[in-house]
Design a protein around this motif. Sequence first.
Motif, PDB file in Angstrom:
ATOM      1  N   ARG A 168       2.190  16.361   5.832  1.00  0.00           N
ATOM      2  CA  ARG A 168       1.817  14.947   5.700  1.00  0.00           C
ATOM      3  C   ARG A 168       2.659  14.116   6.659  1.00  0.00           C
ATOM      4  NH1 ARG A 168       2.240  12.521   0.136  1.00  0.00           N
ATOM      5  NH2 ARG A 168       4.332  13.398   0.217  1.00  0.00           N
ATOM      6  N   ARG A 169       2.009  13.202   7.367  1.00  0.00           N
ATOM      7  CA  ARG A 169       2.692  12.262   8.232  1.00  0.00           C
ATOM      8  C   ARG A 169       2.187  10.853   7.913  1.00  0.00           C
ATOM      9  NH1 ARG A 169       5.351  16.049   8.743  1.00  0.00           N
ATOM     10  NH2 ARG A 169       6.082  17.112  10.623  1.00  0.00           N
ATOM     11  N   PHE A 170       3.066   9.876   8.077  1.00  0.00           N
ATOM     12  CA  PHE A 170       2.731   8.505   7.739  1.00  0.00           C
ATOM     13  C   PHE A 170       2.999   7.609   8.948  1.00  0.00           C
ATOM     14  CE2 PHE A 170       3.661  10.727   3.888  1.00  0.00           C
ATOM     15  CZ  PHE A 170       2.720  10.263   2.975  1.00  0.00           C
ATOM     16  N   ASP A 207       0.816  -1.216   0.000  1.00  0.00           N
ATOM     17  CA  ASP A 207       0.000   0.000   0.000  1.00  0.00           C
ATOM     18  C   ASP A 207       0.851   1.267   0.000  1.00  0.00           C
ATOM     19  OD1 ASP A 207      -2.291  -1.621   0.167  1.00  0.00           O
ATOM     20  OD2 ASP A 207      -2.185  -1.662   2.363  1.00  0.00           O
ATOM     21  N   ALA A 208       2.172   1.118   0.118  1.00  0.00           N
ATOM     22  CA  ALA A 208       3.025   2.297   0.283  1.00  0.00           C
ATOM     23  C   ALA A 208       2.990   3.245  -0.913  1.00  0.00           C
ATOM     24  CB  ALA A 208       4.464   1.852   0.576  1.00  0.00           C
ATOM     25  N   PRO A 209       3.079   2.773  -2.186  1.00  0.00           N
ATOM     26  CA  PRO A 209       3.064   3.735  -3.306  1.00  0.00           C
ATOM     27  C   PRO A 209       1.805   4.584  -3.351  1.00  0.00           C
ATOM     28  CG  PRO A 209       3.869   1.586  -4.037  1.00  0.00           C
ATOM     29  CD  PRO A 209       3.336   1.392  -2.653  1.00  0.00           C
ATOM     30  N   GLY A 210       0.635   3.970  -3.180  1.00  0.00           N
ATOM     31  CA  GLY A 210      -0.601   4.737  -3.193  1.00  0.00           C
ATOM     32  C   GLY A 210      -0.683   5.708  -2.031  1.00  0.00           C
ATOM     33  N   ALA A 211      -0.225   5.275  -0.861  1.00  0.00           N
ATOM     34  CA  ALA A 211      -0.255   6.147   0.306  1.00  0.00           C
ATOM     35  C   ALA A 211       0.688   7.335   0.117  1.00  0.00           C
ATOM     36  CB  ALA A 211       0.123   5.365   1.554  1.00  0.00           C
ATOM     37  N   ALA A 212       1.849   7.100  -0.491  1.00  0.00           N
ATOM     38  CA  ALA A 212       2.828   8.175  -0.667  1.00  0.00           C
ATOM     39  C   ALA A 212       2.299   9.286  -1.559  1.00  0.00           C
ATOM     40  CB  ALA A 212       4.126   7.605  -1.256  1.00  0.00           C
ATOM     41  N   ALA A 213       1.383   8.946  -2.474  1.00  0.00           N
ATOM     42  CA  ALA A 213       0.835   9.948  -3.390  1.00  0.00           C
ATOM     43  C   ALA A 213      -0.242  10.799  -2.761  1.00  0.00           C
ATOM     44  CB  ALA A 213       0.288   9.264  -4.639  1.00  0.00           C
ATOM     45  N   ALA A 214      -0.811  10.357  -1.648  1.00  0.00           N
ATOM     46  CA  ALA A 214      -1.937  11.066  -1.038  1.00  0.00           C
ATOM     47  C   ALA A 214      -1.530  12.457  -0.581  1.00  0.00           C
ATOM     48  CB  ALA A 214      -2.488  10.272   0.142  1.00  0.00           C
ATOM     49  N   GLY A 236       9.190   0.985   2.137  1.00  0.00           N
ATOM     50  CA  GLY A 236       8.395   1.167   0.931  1.00  0.00           C
ATOM     51  C   GLY A 236       8.022   2.614   0.695  1.00  0.00           C
ATOM     52  N   LEU A 237       7.694   3.332   1.764  1.00  0.00           N
ATOM     53  CA  LEU A 237       7.364   4.748   1.638  1.00  0.00           C
ATOM     54  C   LEU A 237       8.586   5.570   1.236  1.00  0.00           C
ATOM     55  CD1 LEU A 237       5.035   5.138   4.731  1.00  0.00           C
ATOM     56  CD2 LEU A 237       4.354   5.446   2.349  1.00  0.00           C
ATOM     57  N   GLU A 238       9.738   5.254   1.809  1.00  0.00           N
ATOM     58  CA  GLU A 238      10.955   5.967   1.438  1.00  0.00           C
ATOM     59  C   GLU A 238      11.290   5.733  -0.031  1.00  0.00           C
ATOM     60  OE1 GLU A 238      14.005   4.802   4.140  1.00  0.00           O
ATOM     61  OE2 GLU A 238      13.080   5.766   5.862  1.00  0.00           O
ATOM     62  N   ALA A 239      11.091   4.498  -0.504  1.00  0.00           N
ATOM     63  CA  ALA A 239      11.336   4.197  -1.915  1.00  0.00           C
ATOM     64  C   ALA A 239      10.387   4.974  -2.822  1.00  0.00           C
ATOM     65  CB  ALA A 239      11.193   2.699  -2.166  1.00  0.00           C
ATOM     66  N   ALA A 240       9.199   5.324  -2.298  1.00  0.00           N
ATOM     67  CA  ALA A 240       8.222   6.088  -3.074  1.00  0.00           C
ATOM     68  C   ALA A 240       8.423   7.589  -2.925  1.00  0.00           C
ATOM     69  CB  ALA A 240       6.810   5.701  -2.646  1.00  0.00           C
ATOM     70  N   VAL A 244       8.913   9.423   0.134  1.00  0.00           N
ATOM     71  CA  VAL A 244       8.529  10.065   1.388  1.00  0.00           C
ATOM     72  C   VAL A 244       9.760  10.224   2.276  1.00  0.00           C
ATOM     73  CG1 VAL A 244       7.156   9.826   3.490  1.00  0.00           C
ATOM     74  CG2 VAL A 244       6.206   9.117   1.285  1.00  0.00           C
ATOM     75  N   PRO A 245      10.026  11.410   2.798  1.00  0.00           N
ATOM     76  CA  PRO A 245      11.189  11.584   3.682  1.00  0.00           C
ATOM     77  C   PRO A 245      11.065  10.725   4.939  1.00  0.00           C
ATOM     78  CG  PRO A 245      10.293  13.713   3.001  1.00  0.00           C
ATOM     79  CD  PRO A 245       9.304  12.675   2.579  1.00  0.00           C
ATOM     80  N   ARG A 246      12.184  10.204   5.400  1.00  0.00           N
ATOM     81  CA  ARG A 246      12.168   9.342   6.570  1.00  0.00           C
ATOM     82  C   ARG A 246      11.595  10.034   7.794  1.00  0.00           C
ATOM     83  NH1 ARG A 246      14.606   4.546   7.791  1.00  0.00           N
ATOM     84  NH2 ARG A 246      14.984   4.101   9.995  1.00  0.00           N
ATOM     85  N   GLU A 247      11.879  11.352   7.929  1.00  0.00           N
ATOM     86  CA  GLU A 247      11.389  12.069   9.105  1.00  0.00           C
ATOM     87  C   GLU A 247       9.864  12.218   9.091  1.00  0.00           C
ATOM     88  OE1 GLU A 247      13.055  15.109   6.104  1.00  0.00           O
ATOM     89  OE2 GLU A 247      13.615  13.147   6.930  1.00  0.00           O
ATOM     90  N   GLY A 248       9.226  11.965   7.950  1.00  0.00           N
ATOM     91  CA  GLY A 248       7.777  12.037   7.888  1.00  0.00           C
ATOM     92  C   GLY A 248       7.087  10.747   8.274  1.00  0.00           C
ATOM     93  N   CYS A 249       7.863   9.716   8.628  1.00  0.00           N
ATOM     94  CA  CYS A 249       7.293   8.401   8.949  1.00  0.00           C
ATOM     95  C   CYS A 249       7.580   8.041  10.408  1.00  0.00           C
ATOM     96  CB  CYS A 249       7.899   7.317   8.052  1.00  0.00           C
ATOM     97  SG  CYS A 249       7.730   7.619   6.287  1.00  0.00           S
TER      98      CYS A 249
END
Length: 368
Positions: free
Chosen positions: A138-140, A121-128, A150-154, A156-161
């Motif tokens: 945005r926070r994850f 679900d990470a690619p779809g979530a990263a686009a939100a 998966g989010l970092e690969a898409a 998303v900065p690490r500090e946002g997760c």
Amino acid sequence: MPVLERQVVHLVGPDMQPERLDLLCAVLARSRWANRACVIALGPPPRTLTRRLAVKRVVASYWPAPLAAAALVRAVQIDAGFALHAWSPGAVRVCDLALRWGLRFGFRPAVVVVDVSAPRDAPGAAAAGRAAGNSLVRRFVCASEAVRRGLEAAGVPREGCVVIPALPDAEDALGPGRPAVRQRMGLGPRDVAVLLLPPVRPETGAFYAAWATLVVSKVRADVRLIVPGAGREVRRIEALLRSCGMSGVARFVGDQEESAALLAAADLALYLPAGDAPLGGVLRAMAAGVPIVASRGSAVMELLAEGRNAWLCAPGSPKAAAARMLQALEDADEARRRAEAGRIDARQRFSRTRMLEEFDGLQAIGTL
């Protein structure tokens, strides 16, 4: 439609994972922000959720995402600065559509929090929320380190997760009385109950786990397979058992039993995903002190280690899984030792107290 006057909006859908549902209920039960929160369901709200919280349903389950997004924008007419927390992939899609065109209608959250329970679900979530621009924070919330990767690969900065796995309290993990639950499931006192850890889906290796149990049942006639849930994969397992003339090996319990009851009845838990998959069931089994046989994978190996708290096997191999199951079933002392190690690991590393402290930290910095 009544206007909602709240500062935190939790958006849930029918595809919400049970362990994340427990997490939401725990957060709202404890959080000092609970009296400023509301829960909106896209479609029929989960039964477990409605038993614990007041839920407002805004759309029908058969509505397409654009109509659901329009209904959400219409329902949430509160001051700019509110936070929107999407708790499932379906909720994330609706949230993203609402953000894309809702700004002109006053739909202006200051913060969007996206809960991501599985790496797929990470690619779809990263686009939100990207379309809303840099003004939107945005926070994850990640269910595992595999999700964060998966989010970092898409992008998303690490500090946002932040990684916050869900885990029941130790008292909840003990479950109800074992004899009563086993009797309800049609298990005899000498039956050895092997539980397919939910969710029962192709990506969690449930079919291979059922196949491995059939192999073991040729050696151990006392083995019984507990299959929770419903859907295509459950029907596929039923067909496998019928084709082998082994329908009597399984107990199909549907959605009637809570996870604590399933674990109370189980002597061994199986989880054989071929890749990354949700870990809520594994965490619950660890907390309940149930021996676990699982396949090697990056997400699973965040929690389980061969020889310490589980038996690990190659993914996609019923034969390898059956061999590990027999090792666990034939050595009761070793099974107790590894199960106890798993229980201690779960309590120390993934306790509910720690999980809620992480959420309090998000709230303290204004994320929620």
